[in-house]
Each structure stands twice: as C-alpha cells, then as structure tokens.
Scaffold this active site. Structure first.
Site, short mmCIF file in Angstrom:
data_model
loop_
_atom_site.label_atom_id
_atom_site.label_comp_id
_atom_site.label_asym_id
_atom_site.label_seq_id
_atom_site.Cartn_x
_atom_site.Cartn_y
_atom_site.Cartn_z
NE ARG A 33 -3.75 -2.41 2.14
CZ ARG A 33 -4.51 -2.89 3.09
NH1 ARG A 33 -4.58 -2.25 4.25
NH2 ARG A 33 -5.20 -3.99 2.93
CD GLU A 177 -10.74 -11.67 8.96
OE1 GLU A 177 -10.86 -10.99 7.94
OE2 GLU A 177 -9.83 -11.47 9.80
CE LYS A 219 -12.14 -8.26 10.32
NZ LYS A 219 -10.89 -7.53 10.62
CB SER A 261 -14.06 -3.42 4.78
OG SER A 261 -12.66 -3.44 5.00
N GLY A 262 -13.21 -6.31 3.43
CA GLY A 262 -12.91 -7.19 2.32
C GLY A 262 -12.65 -6.53 0.99
N GLY A 263 -12.24 -5.27 0.98
CA GLY A 263 -11.97 -4.60 -0.29
C GLY A 263 -13.15 -3.85 -0.87
NE ARG A 294 -8.09 -3.72 1.55
CZ ARG A 294 -8.24 -4.66 0.62
NH1 ARG A 294 -7.94 -4.40 -0.63
NH2 ARG A 294 -8.69 -5.86 0.94
#
Length: 342
Positions: A33, A177, A219, A261-263, A294
């Site tokens: 990132r 998760e 999660k 959020s997974g992108g 993110r």
C-alpha cells in the site's frame, strides 16, 4: 477460568455503537500500500503511520478495539510513548493478529489454509502479559469452478476452532474470521449458500472444541456478489441475504458480529452496514458492528502519503470514516455525511 472475563471483554468490544479498527496489515501488505502511494517501505514510515492512527483525536468515540500487528506492539511515538500505552489511555482495547498467513492446501488447487497454530499457546501467554485482551485469526475461502471443497472448509474450520480454544485458555477473546472472498463472478445467492455452509461448519467445530460462544466475536464477510459478477445487487438485497444467512447459522449466544470490509469501496461498506441495522436491527439476537481496515484507513493513507504536513488532514479523514461507520451501526449514516469530513 476466564469465562466471565472473556464475556465482559467481548461485551466491551461490542458496546456503545463502536467498532473495531483492523490495523494489523502484515509487512508485505503494508509495504504494498505504501509503494502504490510512493511512501518509503521502511519500519520508520510504518511506525509514523501507526502513530498517526493511534494518536488520532477522538478516535475512542468510535473505536472500541484495535487489532495490531506484532511489529506495532513495541513501537513508540516520536516522543517515546508506547502505542499500547496510548490505546490504554484512550480506553481502546488492544488486540493482535496471530495467524501467519495462508498457504496452498496440498492436493486442492486454488484453495488455501491458514498457518499459525505452532507455538501459539506461548505467544498468547506473552500477549496477555503485555495487556492484550483479544486476537484475530483469518481463514480465506474462494468461490470458483468446483470450489470451495468440503475438505477446504473443514480444514479451515478446524484451524479456526483450535485457535479460538487456545485464545480462551489464555484469557484472550478470539475474533474468528472465516472470509469468503469477493474475487470471482459468483452471484449474491451463491455467496450466501457458501457463507452459510462455511459458518455452519465453523460453529460445529467451535462447539466440538468447547469454545464459549459468549466469549468470542465472529468476523465474517458480508454476503456479496463477486466483483466480476454482472449483477452487483442493490443494498437492500445484500442486507437481506446477509442477515437471513446469519440468522440461519450463527447462534444467538455469540458475543457479537463485526464485519470485515474485504476490499469494498468505503462508502458502500458504510451504506450496507447501515441498511442491515435499519431493516433488521430489532430482529438480530447479537450486536452487529464493523471491523474494517481499508474502509477506514485507505482514504487517510492517500491524504498522508508519508508527509508530516499532511498528518492533521489524514487524521481528520480517519476519524471521519470511523464516525461514518459508527453512525451506520446506529442506522444513522447517509450520503450527506460524505460531503463534509469533520
């Protein structure tokens, strides 16, 4: 031995319309990132970035717990104050990512299993002494031609349950998760079917391995169509498919649910959480919140770009995104919130 303490910590993590901040990116992910924004890929710049996050004014109004990466545990501010001390002062519970990433599942092309159980008992004991009170372990499930297989789902469910049992033994709340990935062209309904299968298998394993559901947090992914699916579904369809899936397979005793959020685009993540609360808030037996990475951090990172002069503006954006998701948990998020960021 820790049953009451675990339940209390889980309740604190899920309380007061707050959510969790996942700032547990591995070195590789963090550097990737940084590279995209021209930020030096060094430990010092990672330290600066994490200082920006933990010192964000009023972050504790929206965030109940922060998931850290191992490197962050021992980092300090420019003035020498440890990040753990700052979080404690803010009343934000410190947690830790304990998995060691995914590897190919032998003999099952295209599928993964997560590593990290080796030596975990000793690591968890050390983390508890440092003051950490929850942990996170991620498994990934891919939807594709002939996958996921039962073997992959069962292998990951077993690993998640072993991790959860070890956490509770050490007095640490496990954040479990199992992520069904967004990659692919699968439909909303296909994702729903796989998500239910995965969660059903995971909770069977948690029960078999005597994990106290009141002292854990789930999660999960939101139920979403694949990124390359022609029909992306609307917010109401996604909310309905997600919550109806959870109501079928997630026991009411679970300490709470905090979405990854997974992108997803950050505004969409807020909008979808808001719709779930708006339509199903009174029907859900568990608290439902966010555990985003993110979807909270990326806009702030794009403002900061590694430059000290941008720190204040980046912190304002970080708080803004956390506040938007806190509002979504109350079913009070709306598009107008995005037109001003303070």
């Amino acid at each position: 031995m820790y049953a009451l303490e675990l339940k209390n910590i889980a309740q604190r993590l899920m309380a007061d319309d707050k959510g969790l901040l996942a700032m547990d990116e591995s070195l590789g992910t963090c550097n990737k990132r940084f590279k995209a924004l021209g930020i030096p890929e060094t430990e010092e710049f990672r330290r600066k970035y994490r200082e920006l996050i933990v010192t964000t004014p009023h972050l504790e109004e929206c965030i109940s717990g922060a998931i850290l990466f191992e490197e962050t545990l021992y980092q300090k501010t420019e003035s020498g104050i440890s990040f753990l001390e700052i979080l404690e002062h803010k009343g934000i519970i410190a947690g830790i990512k304990v998995d060691q990433g995914t590897v190919d599942l032998a003999a099952f092309p295209g599928e993964k299993v997560t590593e990290g159980l080796d030596g975990m008992r000793e690591r968890l004991s050390a983390y508890y002494k440092l003051g950490l009170r929850f942990a996170k372990f991620r498994a990934v499930i891919t939807i594709g031609e002939g996958i996921p297989t039962r073997t992959c789902i069962k292998a990951n469910a077993f690993t998640l349950a072993r991790y959860a049992a070890l956490c509770q033994e050490a007095g640490i709340v496990p954040v479990v998760e199992p992520e069904v990935l967004m990659d692919g062209d699968h439909t909303l309904r296909q994702c729903g079917a796989v998500t239910r299968d995965v969660l059903h298998t995971v909770f069977n394993e948690l029960y078999e391995q005597r994990v106290a559901l009141e002292g854990m947090i789930l999660k999960p992914n939101m139920v979403l169509p694949g990124l390359s699916c022609p029909d992306q579904s609307d917010t109401e369809e996604i909310a309905s498919e997600t919550i109806s899936s959870f109501l079928k397979v997630v026991p009411a005793a679970v300490g709470g649910i905090a979405f990854l959020s997974g992108g997803q685009a950050y505004q969409l993540a807020s909008e979808r959480l808001n719709m779930m609360q708006l339509r199903f808030g009174s029907l859900m037996p568990w608290s439902l919140t966010f555990s985003f990475s993110r979807a909270i951090q990326q806009p702030a990172l794009e403002i900061w770009k590694g430059e000290d002069k941008n720190k204040d503006a980046a912190q304002k954006m970080l708080y803004h995104r956390a506040a938007c998701n806190s509002a979504a948990r109350r079913a009070e998020y709306n598009a107008e919130m995005e037109s001003h960021e303070s």
